[in-house]
Design an enzyme around this catalytic site. Structure first.
Site, PDB file in Angstrom:
ATOM      1  N   LYS A   1      -1.110  -0.312   9.109  1.00  0.00           N
ATOM      2  CA  LYS A   1      -1.602  -0.866   7.838  1.00  0.00           C
ATOM      3  C   LYS A   1      -2.004  -2.327   8.030  1.00  0.00           C
ATOM      4  O   LYS A   1      -3.044  -2.755   7.522  1.00  0.00           O
ATOM      5  CB  LYS A   1      -0.512  -0.781   6.763  1.00  0.00           C
ATOM      6  CG  LYS A   1      -0.223   0.634   6.274  1.00  0.00           C
ATOM      7  CD  LYS A   1       0.777   0.592   5.100  1.00  0.00           C
ATOM      8  CE  LYS A   1       1.150   1.987   4.639  1.00  0.00           C
ATOM      9  NZ  LYS A   1       2.170   1.978   3.579  1.00  0.00           N
TER      10      LYS A   1
ATOM     11  N   THR B   1       5.560  -3.729   4.396  1.00  0.00           N
ATOM     12  CA  THR B   1       5.404  -2.492   5.167  1.00  0.00           C
ATOM     13  C   THR B   1       6.146  -2.567   6.501  1.00  0.00           C
ATOM     14  O   THR B   1       6.420  -3.658   6.997  1.00  0.00           O
ATOM     15  CB  THR B   1       3.907  -2.206   5.458  1.00  0.00           C
ATOM     16  OG1 THR B   1       3.793  -0.930   6.082  1.00  0.00           O
ATOM     17  CG2 THR B   1       3.286  -3.241   6.384  1.00  0.00           C
TER      18      THR B   1
ATOM     19  N   LEU C   1       0.886  -1.169   0.000  1.00  0.00           N
ATOM     20  CA  LEU C   1       0.000   0.000   0.000  1.00  0.00           C
ATOM     21  C   LEU C   1       0.914   1.206   0.000  1.00  0.00           C
ATOM     22  O   LEU C   1       1.606   1.424   1.000  1.00  0.00           O
ATOM     23  CB  LEU C   1      -0.763   0.062   1.320  1.00  0.00           C
ATOM     24  CG  LEU C   1      -2.160  -0.490   1.449  1.00  0.00           C
ATOM     25  CD1 LEU C   1      -2.109  -1.989   1.335  1.00  0.00           C
ATOM     26  CD2 LEU C   1      -2.732  -0.100   2.794  1.00  0.00           C
TER      27      LEU C   1
ATOM     28  N   CYS D   1      12.033  12.143   2.692  1.00  0.00           N
ATOM     29  CA  CYS D   1      11.278  10.973   3.159  1.00  0.00           C
ATOM     30  C   CYS D   1      11.873   9.728   2.508  1.00  0.00           C
ATOM     31  O   CYS D   1      12.868   9.808   1.804  1.00  0.00           O
ATOM     32  CB  CYS D   1       9.801  11.137   2.828  1.00  0.00           C
ATOM     33  SG  CYS D   1       9.503  11.342   1.067  1.00  0.00           S
TER      34      CYS D   1
ATOM     35  N   ARG E   1      -5.073   8.806   6.777  1.00  0.00           N
ATOM     36  CA  ARG E   1      -5.366   7.962   5.623  1.00  0.00           C
ATOM     37  C   ARG E   1      -6.479   6.973   5.947  1.00  0.00           C
ATOM     38  O   ARG E   1      -6.650   6.569   7.091  1.00  0.00           O
ATOM     39  CB  ARG E   1      -4.110   7.203   5.191  1.00  0.00           C
ATOM     40  CG  ARG E   1      -3.144   8.098   4.476  1.00  0.00           C
ATOM     41  CD  ARG E   1      -1.870   7.368   4.160  1.00  0.00           C
ATOM     42  NE  ARG E   1      -1.116   7.031   5.362  1.00  0.00           N
ATOM     43  CZ  ARG E   1       0.009   6.315   5.336  1.00  0.00           C
ATOM     44  NH1 ARG E   1       0.473   5.869   4.202  1.00  0.00           N
ATOM     45  NH2 ARG E   1       0.657   6.072   6.456  1.00  0.00           N
TER      46      ARG E   1
ATOM     47  N   GLN F   1      11.333   3.482  -1.468  1.00  0.00           N
ATOM     48  CA  GLN F   1      10.410   2.392  -1.107  1.00  0.00           C
ATOM     49  C   GLN F   1       9.586   1.949  -2.318  1.00  0.00           C
ATOM     50  O   GLN F   1       9.337   0.767  -2.506  1.00  0.00           O
ATOM     51  CB  GLN F   1       9.448   2.840   0.002  1.00  0.00           C
ATOM     52  CG  GLN F   1      10.038   2.740   1.395  1.00  0.00           C
ATOM     53  CD  GLN F   1       8.974   2.986   2.461  1.00  0.00           C
ATOM     54  OE1 GLN F   1       8.136   3.869   2.314  1.00  0.00           O
ATOM     55  NE2 GLN F   1       9.014   2.214   3.523  1.00  0.00           N
TER      56      GLN F   1
HETATM   57  N1  LIG Z   1       2.080  15.005   6.578  1.00  0.00           N
HETATM   58  C1  LIG Z   1       3.247  14.515   6.177  1.00  0.00           C
HETATM   59  N2  LIG Z   1       3.238  13.497   5.313  1.00  0.00           N
HETATM   60  C2  LIG Z   1       4.408  12.990   4.925  1.00  0.00           C
HETATM   61  C3  LIG Z   1       5.636  13.494   5.386  1.00  0.00           C
HETATM   62  N3  LIG Z   1       6.622  12.789   4.801  1.00  0.00           N
HETATM   63  C4  LIG Z   1       6.019  11.873   4.002  1.00  0.00           C
HETATM   64  N4  LIG Z   1       4.692  11.985   4.076  1.00  0.00           N
HETATM   65  C5  LIG Z   1       3.639  11.175   3.459  1.00  0.00           C
HETATM   66  O1  LIG Z   1       3.620   9.943   4.126  1.00  0.00           O
HETATM   67  C6  LIG Z   1       3.063   8.968   3.277  1.00  0.00           C
HETATM   68  C7  LIG Z   1       3.965   7.726   3.377  1.00  0.00           C
HETATM   69  O2  LIG Z   1       3.256   6.649   2.911  1.00  0.00           O
HETATM   70  P1  LIG Z   1       3.724   5.150   2.907  1.00  0.00           P
HETATM   71  O3  LIG Z   1       5.164   5.015   2.563  1.00  0.00           O
HETATM   72  O4  LIG Z   1       2.710   4.435   2.068  1.00  0.00           O
HETATM   73  O5  LIG Z   1       3.477   4.641   4.380  1.00  0.00           O
HETATM   74  P2  LIG Z   1       4.183   4.620   5.756  1.00  0.00           P
HETATM   75  O6  LIG Z   1       3.166   4.980   6.768  1.00  0.00           O
HETATM   76  O7  LIG Z   1       5.440   5.419   5.751  1.00  0.00           O
HETATM   77  O8  LIG Z   1       4.500   3.064   6.024  1.00  0.00           O
HETATM   78  P3  LIG Z   1       5.423   1.999   5.299  1.00  0.00           P
HETATM   79  O9  LIG Z   1       4.466   1.050   4.655  1.00  0.00           O
HETATM   80  O10 LIG Z   1       6.191   1.332   6.374  1.00  0.00           O
HETATM   81  O11 LIG Z   1       6.291   2.713   4.324  1.00  0.00           O
HETATM   82  C8  LIG Z   1       2.970   9.581   1.900  1.00  0.00           C
HETATM   83  O12 LIG Z   1       1.620   9.941   1.644  1.00  0.00           O
HETATM   84  C9  LIG Z   1       3.820  10.841   2.015  1.00  0.00           C
HETATM   85  O13 LIG Z   1       3.356  11.900   1.201  1.00  0.00           O
HETATM   86  C10 LIG Z   1       5.612  14.574   6.319  1.00  0.00           C
HETATM   87  O14 LIG Z   1       6.622  15.049   6.821  1.00  0.00           O
HETATM   88  N5  LIG Z   1       4.392  15.052   6.676  1.00  0.00           N
HETATM   89 ZN   LIG Z   2       7.401  10.886   0.825  1.00  0.00          ZN
END
Ligand SMILES: Nc1nc2c(ncn2[C@@H]2O[C@H](COP(=O)(O)OP(=O)(O)OP(=O)(O)O)[C@@H](O)[C@H]2O)c(=O)[nH]1
Ligand SMILES: [Zn+2]
Length: 345
Positions: free
Chosen positions: A304, A299, A196, A211, A278, A216
């Site tokens: 999730k 993940t 996801l 990020c 989300r 990923q």
């Molecule tokens: N609000 C906010 N969103 C962020 C930031 N950095 C990244 N994101 C968002 O975080 C989300 C990361 O999503 P995923 O990689 O699917 O999920 P995750 O919760 O990190 O979990 P994993 O499955 O372990 O990667 C994306 O929608 C990015 O746009 C931040 O500093 N602030």
């Molecule tokens: Zn990101």
């Protein structure tokens, strides 16, 4: 709902049965409007030292404040936007007031988040223009993933794997089009490797180092291609929930606050937005529409796993998906581990 969300982006007010007219402070076209009261989030009120501890415990719950004088748009904007805190110390005094229409208020803040604007409204302003009526029930109906359906599908050879297919989903009232990429041939004999992935324009497209999203995404596709090579397959669900659901503009506001020293969770709180908004039930619905009931989930995020299990998708295995840190995302990854419960080294 669709009109209310669209209207907020355009700067038009909404009307709820008990709350009356609420004017979005960030976008409003009614530049001369004034109001005695503002509706903001508890976290924002706490920053302004206006919320009691009980209210502040749920950072994005609604708080209503009243000033000594009516709020004009300049003052309301200074209350709404934390970016102005440094250069625009607030005048006050303001005081928090009880809200008799809690559910309307929560709906309004949630609508602001969905529209991607600051969660702050003028309450019953003197000049607002025509308002779009909306209710908490409309919001619940809009959130229901049952209305999601497969709009179309097509072969999509990708660099990682040529026999891949894209499936695009739609919901009548929602402009966001989520999609699934099936890497390799779907078969009932294999439990797919599923990821996801939430939209991250900065990381996925621009190669942002702040990020871990871009690496990923690439690594997930490579792992799925390897599965396909060995007779299995993978499914990448690309969810249009930018910034964990707060949208690109608010995510960039959060980045500015991070540059002032706040971590990713604190930055969202200062904006008055949830640090995680989300909706993973939509992802479960997408899997069901693809005929998938059991997955190996790629993940580090235990939320999730729990969310899919709650929707009766079996998780045969959680496959860790940690990638090397860099100097720009180290703090973000540490915060994910320490404050958001991600299983990261
Ligand atoms: N609000 C906010 N969103 C962020 C930031 N950095 C990244 N994101 C968002 O975080 C989300 C990361 O999503 P995923 O990689 O699917 O999920 P995750 O919760 O990190 O979990 P994993 O499955 O372990 O990667 C994306 O929608 C990015 O746009 C931040 O500093 N602030
Ligand atoms: Zn990101």
């Amino acid at each position: 709902m669709a009109q209310a969300i669209d209207g907020l982006r355009h700067g038009w007010p909404i009307a709820l049965a008990k709350a009356g007219t609420l004017l979005p402070i960030e976008t409003t076209l009614a530049r001369e409007a004034t109001a005695d009261r503002l509706l903001i989030s508890a976290a924002r009120a706490a920053t302004l030292k206006l919320a009691n501890q009980l209210e502040a415990a749920v950072p994005h719950s609604p708080v209503m404040i009243r000033g000594a004088e009516p709020f004009d748009l300049d003052l309301a904007t200074a209350v709404a936007d934390p970016a102005l805190d440094l250069k625009h110390p607030l005048k006050g005094p303001f005081k928090a007031e009880p809200i008799a229409w809690e559910s309307d208020a929560a709906t309004a803040l949630e609508l602001a988040r969905i529209a991607g604007i600051l969660p702050a409204f003028m309450v019953a302003p003197d000049a607002a223009g025509e308002a779009q009526s909306v209710s908490p029930d409309d919001l619940s109906a809009w959130e229901d993933p049952a209305a999601l359906h497969i709009a179309t599908r097509a072969q999509l050879p990708i660099a990682a794997r040529e026999d891949s297919e894209i499936v695009v989903f739609r919901k009548p009232d929602d402009m966001r089009e989520h999609c699934a990429l099936i890497v390799g041939r779907q078969s009932a004999d294999a439990i797919p490797l599923v990821r996801l992935h939430s939209e991250c324009l900065t990381g996925d497209i621009l190669g942002s180092l702040k990020c871990d999203c871009g690496p990923q995404l690439d690594a997930a596709l490579a792992r799925m291609a390897a599965e396909a090579e060995n007779g299995g397959y993978g499914v990448l669900l690309y969810m249009r929930q930018e910034g964990r659901g707060i949208g690109l503009v608010n995510k960039m506001r959060a980045y500015r606050l991070q540059d002032q020293g706040f971590d990713t969770v604190e930055a969202n709180e200062r904006l008055g937005l949830p640090d995680e908004s989300r909706d993973f039930t939509t992802a479960a619905r997408m899997l069901r529409l693809l005929g998938i009931g059991e997955v190996r989930l790629l993940t580090n995020n235990t939320r999730k796993v729990a969310a899919l299990e709650e929707e009766k998708i079996s998780i045969a295995e959680r496959v860790a998906h940690a990638l090397p840190a860099n100097p720009f995302n180290q703090r973000y990854l540490d915060t994910k581990r320490d404050r958001a419960g991600h299983l990261l080294p």
